[in-house]
Design a protein around this motif. Structure first.
Motif, PDB file in Angstrom:
ATOM      1  N   TYR A  99       0.649  -1.125   0.032  1.00  0.00           N
ATOM      2  CA  TYR A  99       0.041  -0.031  -0.048  1.00  0.00           C
ATOM      3  C   TYR A  99       0.963   1.390   0.002  1.00  0.00           C
ATOM      4  O   TYR A  99       0.432   2.302   0.421  1.00  0.00           O
ATOM      5  CB  TYR A  99      -0.889  -0.023   1.192  1.00  0.00           C
ATOM      6  N   VAL A 100       2.163   1.141  -0.362  1.00  0.00           N
ATOM      7  CA  VAL A 100       3.062   2.119  -0.516  1.00  0.00           C
ATOM      8  C   VAL A 100       3.743   2.006  -1.874  1.00  0.00           C
ATOM      9  O   VAL A 100       3.805   0.608  -2.386  1.00  0.00           O
ATOM     10  CB  VAL A 100       4.038   2.421   0.566  1.00  0.00           C
ATOM     11  N   THR A 101       4.352   2.857  -2.360  1.00  0.00           N
ATOM     12  CA  THR A 101       4.921   2.546  -3.667  1.00  0.00           C
ATOM     13  C   THR A 101       6.340   1.694  -3.268  1.00  0.00           C
ATOM     14  O   THR A 101       7.053   2.124  -2.254  1.00  0.00           O
ATOM     15  CB  THR A 101       5.181   3.696  -4.690  1.00  0.00           C
ATOM     16  N   PRO A 102       6.915   1.254  -4.193  1.00  0.00           N
ATOM     17  CA  PRO A 102       8.364   0.848  -3.958  1.00  0.00           C
ATOM     18  C   PRO A 102       9.588   1.871  -3.433  1.00  0.00           C
ATOM     19  O   PRO A 102      10.149   1.813  -2.778  1.00  0.00           O
ATOM     20  CB  PRO A 102       8.937   0.025  -5.281  1.00  0.00           C
ATOM     21  N   THR A 103       9.242   3.243  -4.212  1.00  0.00           N
ATOM     22  CA  THR A 103      10.198   4.169  -3.727  1.00  0.00           C
ATOM     23  C   THR A 103       9.844   4.608  -2.339  1.00  0.00           C
ATOM     24  O   THR A 103      10.900   4.810  -1.426  1.00  0.00           O
ATOM     25  CB  THR A 103       9.911   5.213  -4.759  1.00  0.00           C
ATOM     26  N   PHE A 104       8.740   4.646  -1.936  1.00  0.00           N
ATOM     27  CA  PHE A 104       8.390   5.225  -0.407  1.00  0.00           C
ATOM     28  C   PHE A 104       8.733   3.894   0.528  1.00  0.00           C
ATOM     29  O   PHE A 104       9.178   4.251   1.626  1.00  0.00           O
ATOM     30  CB  PHE A 104       6.714   5.469  -0.515  1.00  0.00           C
ATOM     31  N   LEU A 108      10.722   4.574   3.714  1.00  0.00           N
ATOM     32  CA  LEU A 108      10.252   4.187   4.977  1.00  0.00           C
ATOM     33  C   LEU A 108      11.414   3.296   5.895  1.00  0.00           C
ATOM     34  O   LEU A 108      11.772   3.246   6.934  1.00  0.00           O
ATOM     35  CB  LEU A 108       9.091   3.350   4.920  1.00  0.00           C
ATOM     36  N   LYS A 109      12.030   2.257   4.957  1.00  0.00           N
ATOM     37  CA  LYS A 109      12.908   1.414   5.891  1.00  0.00           C
ATOM     38  C   LYS A 109      14.237   2.075   6.053  1.00  0.00           C
ATOM     39  O   LYS A 109      14.779   2.027   7.075  1.00  0.00           O
ATOM     40  CB  LYS A 109      13.534   0.306   4.584  1.00  0.00           C
ATOM     41  N   GLU A 110      14.737   3.178   5.473  1.00  0.00           N
ATOM     42  CA  GLU A 110      15.576   4.049   5.492  1.00  0.00           C
ATOM     43  C   GLU A 110      15.371   4.891   6.690  1.00  0.00           C
ATOM     44  O   GLU A 110      16.259   5.184   7.583  1.00  0.00           O
ATOM     45  CB  GLU A 110      16.267   4.854   4.406  1.00  0.00           C
ATOM     46  N   VAL A 175      -1.384   7.736  -5.169  1.00  0.00           N
ATOM     47  CA  VAL A 175      -1.110   7.692  -6.674  1.00  0.00           C
ATOM     48  C   VAL A 175      -1.915   6.280  -6.909  1.00  0.00           C
ATOM     49  O   VAL A 175      -2.061   5.334  -5.839  1.00  0.00           O
ATOM     50  CB  VAL A 175       0.256   7.230  -7.106  1.00  0.00           C
ATOM     51  N   PRO A 176      -2.357   6.044  -8.157  1.00  0.00           N
ATOM     52  CA  PRO A 176      -2.838   4.689  -8.466  1.00  0.00           C
ATOM     53  C   PRO A 176      -1.944   3.703  -8.362  1.00  0.00           C
ATOM     54  O   PRO A 176      -0.824   4.116  -8.357  1.00  0.00           O
ATOM     55  CB  PRO A 176      -3.418   5.096  -9.905  1.00  0.00           C
ATOM     56  N   MET A 184      -6.785  -1.757  -2.824  1.00  0.00           N
ATOM     57  CA  MET A 184      -7.515  -0.626  -2.926  1.00  0.00           C
ATOM     58  C   MET A 184      -7.308   0.110  -4.017  1.00  0.00           C
ATOM     59  O   MET A 184      -7.959   1.162  -4.361  1.00  0.00           O
ATOM     60  CB  MET A 184      -6.671   0.152  -1.611  1.00  0.00           C
ATOM     61  N   GLY A 185      -6.182  -0.253  -4.782  1.00  0.00           N
ATOM     62  CA  GLY A 185      -6.036   0.561  -6.286  1.00  0.00           C
ATOM     63  C   GLY A 185      -5.374   1.780  -6.006  1.00  0.00           C
ATOM     64  O   GLY A 185      -5.495   2.486  -6.879  1.00  0.00           O
ATOM     65  N   MET A 186      -4.808   2.052  -4.743  1.00  0.00           N
ATOM     66  CA  MET A 186      -4.020   3.392  -4.679  1.00  0.00           C
ATOM     67  C   MET A 186      -2.987   3.195  -3.615  1.00  0.00           C
ATOM     68  O   MET A 186      -3.004   2.207  -2.838  1.00  0.00           O
ATOM     69  CB  MET A 186      -4.756   4.209  -4.206  1.00  0.00           C
ATOM     70  N   SER A 187      -1.770   3.920  -3.665  1.00  0.00           N
ATOM     71  CA  SER A 187      -0.795   3.852  -2.527  1.00  0.00           C
ATOM     72  C   SER A 187      -0.112   5.102  -2.282  1.00  0.00           C
ATOM     73  O   SER A 187      -0.345   6.194  -3.156  1.00  0.00           O
ATOM     74  CB  SER A 187       0.471   2.978  -3.381  1.00  0.00           C
ATOM     75  N   LEU A 188       0.513   4.975  -1.016  1.00  0.00           N
ATOM     76  CA  LEU A 188       1.085   6.161  -0.748  1.00  0.00           C
ATOM     77  C   LEU A 188       2.571   6.501  -1.396  1.00  0.00           C
ATOM     78  O   LEU A 188       3.172   5.296  -1.402  1.00  0.00           O
ATOM     79  CB  LEU A 188       1.481   6.334   0.965  1.00  0.00           C
TER      80      LEU A 188
END
Length: 208
Positions: A99-104, A108-110, A175-176, A184-188
């Motif tokens: 539910y978050v984009t790969p970039t985010f 978050l891990k960092e 974003v979608p 949910m069809g969307m992500s942070l």
């Protein structure tokens, strides 16, 4: 004799033409059936909570209130450390990976690593929303992307000792998302601006 022979020849030619046409039509129909079968049969439709004025809804098109509710739920869940941030924050990031984009997700891990190195995870944390949703808290940025502003009160404790009680405004981007794991069809997708404190409350601790 020539006329009957020509008639038979014309008939045979017509029959051959019909056969070829039938074969081509069958092949075309089969191709269309395969194409239709391979097309997506399920669509995500985001229904706004207030339909008193009606709504024009397109499959996959995000809605401002839904984007706000999604961002609020996911962000609060990521920052709800019931037992201790050292365990809960890492676990929550993994739990909400879809539910978050790969970039985010990488950010978050960092961020968790930075907080751990700074000694900021040995505590509990709770986020509560300061304001009910109102128009303007989620605004379109174009291309089905929304800018969502969450105003939250952040409570942190070490065991029974309150150490932080502040109000923080988080400007998040929604974003979608068409990944299969995301229902949910969307992500942070991170912050569209820097989070900021809007008020600081000094926690009073009684001395014994």
């Amino acid at each position: 004799m020539s006329n009957p022979r020509n008639a038979v020849s014309a008939r045979d030619s017509h029959i051959w033409t019909l056969r070829v046409g039938f074969i081509m039509a069958s092949a075309l129909s089969a191709g269309l059936l395969v194409t239709i079968d391979n097309k997506q049969n399920d669509f995500n439709c985001h229904i706004p909570p207030d339909l008193s004025r009606g709504a024009n809804i397109k499959p996959g098109e995000l809605q401002a209130p839904n984007s706000y509710a999604f961002a609020s739920n996911v962000w609060r869940s990521l920052n709800d450390w019931e037992h201790e941030g050292k365990v809960d924050y890492i676990s929550n990031i993994k739990k909400y990976e879809c539910y978050v984009t790969p970039t985010f997700f990488t950010w978050l891990k960092e961020n968790a690593k930075q907080k751990e190195d700074a000694g900021e995870l040995g505590r509990t944390r709770n986020l509560s929303m300061e304001d009910a949703y109102a128009e303007g808290m989620s605004t379109p940025m174009g291309n089905n992307v929304f800018a969502v502003t969450l105003t939250t009160r952040v409570h942190e404790r070490i065991e029974a000792l309150p150490i932080k009680d502040i109000i923080v405004r988080y400007p998040l981007r929604v974003v979608p998302d068409t990944r299969k794991c995301n229902a949910m069809g969307m992500s942070l997708d991170g912050f569209y601006a820097q989070p900021e404190r809007t008020e600081v409350e000094h926690v009073q601790v009684e001395k014994k």
